[in-house]
Design a protein around this motif. Structure first.
Motif, PDB file in Angstrom:
ATOM      1  N   ASP A 258       0.924  -1.087   0.087  1.00  0.00           N
ATOM      2  CA  ASP A 258      -0.060  -0.141  -0.086  1.00  0.00           C
ATOM      3  C   ASP A 258       0.998   1.282  -0.004  1.00  0.00           C
ATOM      4  O   ASP A 258       1.532   1.693   1.112  1.00  0.00           O
TER       5      ASP A 258
ATOM      6  N   HIS B   6      -8.072  -2.450  -8.116  1.00  0.00           N
ATOM      7  CA  HIS B   6      -8.204  -1.784  -6.820  1.00  0.00           C
ATOM      8  C   HIS B   6      -8.859  -0.505  -7.152  1.00  0.00           C
ATOM      9  O   HIS B   6      -8.601   0.213  -8.057  1.00  0.00           O
TER      10      HIS B   6
ATOM     11  N   LYS C 192     -11.013  10.117  -0.045  1.00  0.00           N
ATOM     12  CA  LYS C 192     -11.796  10.259   1.113  1.00  0.00           C
ATOM     13  C   LYS C 192     -11.987  11.766   1.766  1.00  0.00           C
ATOM     14  O   LYS C 192     -11.279  12.559   1.396  1.00  0.00           O
TER      15      LYS C 192
ATOM     16  N   LYS D  67      -8.977   6.867  -0.483  1.00  0.00           N
ATOM     17  CA  LYS D  67      -9.992   6.236   0.655  1.00  0.00           C
ATOM     18  C   LYS D  67      -9.529   4.717   0.941  1.00  0.00           C
ATOM     19  O   LYS D  67      -9.585   4.223   2.131  1.00  0.00           O
ATOM     20  N   HIS D  68      -9.131   4.114  -0.155  1.00  0.00           N
ATOM     21  CA  HIS D  68      -8.481   2.675  -0.087  1.00  0.00           C
ATOM     22  C   HIS D  68      -7.230   2.416  -0.131  1.00  0.00           C
ATOM     23  O   HIS D  68      -6.769   1.438  -0.157  1.00  0.00           O
TER      24      HIS D  68
END
Length: 542
Positions: free
Chosen positions: A189, A517, A522, A530-531
């Motif tokens: 990430d 993905h 956000k 957001k993710h």
């Protein structure tokens, strides 16, 4: 007494004529009348707005329903309306805000009539528990003091040199983690790693503290988690007219906010007291002066251990974390996403970095970029020695790519100001004292009347003039760093950090978005993903 008896007799006589069933009918008819009047009022209210450009209001609650329905995509929701009109007025219970994208209006509130548009009491109330009276949440003389001190520190060559060393050290740690991920074929990430890198770097530069959150084990950090929660809640407060009630009752998101602030204060107060003790010890041993920003602020106070001073220093810490961690990490995340989504941009930037390395290597004795005896880690470390404030100026396409990302994904997508006195904006719009004005960098970057028919396209070449030189835009058109007296002091530092990270990352790694993905923002103060940004990483061949 006789009059009372007479009145009661009249009531009894009337009640004989109105049976209970009749009385019930009258109540129903009266209720129907009231509902009809209310519906007629709502109909007329909505009918009168049929030609209004922008969100339509409802009686009493304004645009609250539509806003809450679109809150998760508020920046795009506003942008859709801005296509029709350069200015929007959004009414909520207890507050009216005027949103704008016209550079003339932006210049008016950020520069021409600057004193009439402070942060304002509403903004400060929403942010006070988090930002206190720091530079991002103060006005007047207090803001000027913060600005003067901070501008002096950012202009310091020692701080810039110290920052360069820290930025490179953190980028090299990130590169080592990415290399291991490539060997193990491990998904990463990227946003999470960048947030950790930036937290480590700002805490080292700002406060002289080794956080160590960027490590292979990715250790849990309570402060970082609390900070994310607090900024998210503060952002939602601007669209939640009932947040003060929730805060009073300590329910919902406000209950989480209370716990987050406790964790934040615990961390910062511990950090400050530790730094004060270290500076005392350094004085007694004639140790070298500390380069971190917190130490310099501590030295400004006669009694740094007083409660008021510790509170002021706490506000300095939190404001610098907000500026140095979240904004740069979010920009880098969107930047990497945009580069890998546009292969032609990735190719151009890689070629520029390779050319840069070859030219810089000529000036370094014994440096051979293609030395087959060097390990991968050694190549990265060697390359990092080429990166400094002056040499990075020789990467204009990279500079343009960063700027183009900030055009479409500004770190702070919308910024609001209070209105002190009634005023008329350059386009004729009237704003009243006590209301708010909001300029929207996210929407401004997408307006065709500002950037041409390809406004939605990611095109770093738009920043070069006919002679092939980078040409900046008016800060009232390109508002990613604000403008006027409050223009961002950390602009050069942010570009420096991003260039160091990008040069190392795109010289030695290829990034691929994990299939399916979702990439969405956000709603926070800064435009985080957001993710997260889930990627697979491989190393380059050369």
């Amino acid at each position: 007494m006789d009059e009372f008896k007479f009145s009661m007799e009249r009531v009894n006589q009337l009640s004989e004529f109105i049976s209970p069933s009749k009385l019930s009918e009258y109540k129903i008819e009266f209720s129907i009348l009231l509902v009809s009047i209310l519906l007629a009022y709502v109909f007329v209210h909505r009918w009168n707005q049929r030609n209004v450009k922008g969100p339509k209001t409802w009686p009493f609650i304004g645009v609250l329903i539509e806003l809450l329905r679109n809150y998760h995509r508020m920046h795009d929701w506003l942008t859709e309306y801005f296509v029709e009109s350069k200015i929007l007025q959004l009414r909520l219970p207890f507050m009216t805000s005027t949103y704008m994208t016209d550079p003339a209006n932006v210049e008016h509130i950020l520069k021409t009539n600057f004193n009439n548009y402070p942060k304002g009491e509403d903004f400060q109330t929403c942010m006070k528990e988090l930002l206190g009276e720091g530079i991002f949440n103060s006005d007047g003389e207090l803001w000027r003091q913060h600005r003067k001190t901070s501008s002096f520190e950012f202009a310091s060559r020692n701080l810039r040199n110290f920052s360069t060393v820290v930025f490179k050290d953190c980028a090299l740690i990130l590169a080592d983690i990415l290399h291991q991920a490539s060997v193990l074929h491990k998904e990463i990430d990227m946003q999470e790693l960048l947030l950790r890198m930036n937290l480590d770097s700002i805490c080292k530069i700002g406060f002289g503290v080794e956080m160590g959150t960027l490590a292979h084990q990715l250790p849990d950090n309570r402060f970082a988690k609390a900070f994310d929660q607090a900024t998210g809640v503060c952002s939602f407060r601007f669209s939640n007219p009932f947040w003060k009630l929730q805060r009073f009752l300590k329910v919902g998101s406000e209950a989480v906010f209370v716990r987050s602030i406790q964790d934040i204060d615990e961390f910062t107060n511990s950090l400050i007291h530790k730094r004060i003790a270290e500076l005392k010890a350094a004085k007694s041993t004639d140790d070298k002066k500390k380069h971190d920003i917190l130490s310099r602020f501590i030295e400004l106070y006669e009694n740094p251990e007083s409660n008021s001073t510790v509170k002021s220093l706490r506000d300095v810490v939190i404001n610098f974390v907000l500026a140095g961690r979240d904004s740069t990490a979010s920009t880098l995340s969107w930047l990497i996403y945009m580069i890998i989504s546009n292969p032609n941009v990735a190719e151009k930037m890689y070629k520029e970095i390779i050319t840069f390395e070859e030219e810089q290597a000529k000036e370094v004795i014994g440096y051979d970029p293609k030395d087959p005896t060097l390990s991968f880690q050694e190549k990265i470390a060697k390359f990092a020695t080429l990166l400094n404030y002056d040499s990075l100026g020789k990467l204009p396409y990279m500079h343009a790519t960063i700027t183009e990302t900030l055009r479409l994904y500004p770190a702070v997508p919308q910024d609001s100001k209070g209105v002190l006195e009634d005023d008329v904006l350059p386009d004729g719009t009237k704003v009243r004292a006590g209301e708010r004005v909001v300029y929207v960098p996210y929407a401004m970057g997408r307006m065709e009347y500002l950037w041409g028919p390809d406004a939605l396209s990611f095109n770093p070449d738009r920043w070069f003039n006919k002679e092939g030189l980078f040409e900046s835009a008016s800060p009232f058109k390109f508002t990613a760093f604000q403008a006027g007296p409050r223009i961002c002091l950390g602009k050069d530092s942010a570009y420096l950090q991003m260039k160091i990270a990008l040069a190392i990352l795109f010289r030695f790694f290829n990034f691929h978005l994990v299939p399916n993905h979702p990439v969405k923002y956000k709603m926070m103060i800064t435009i985080a993903m957001k993710h997260g940004l889930k990627l697979n990483v491989t190393t380059t061949q050369s």
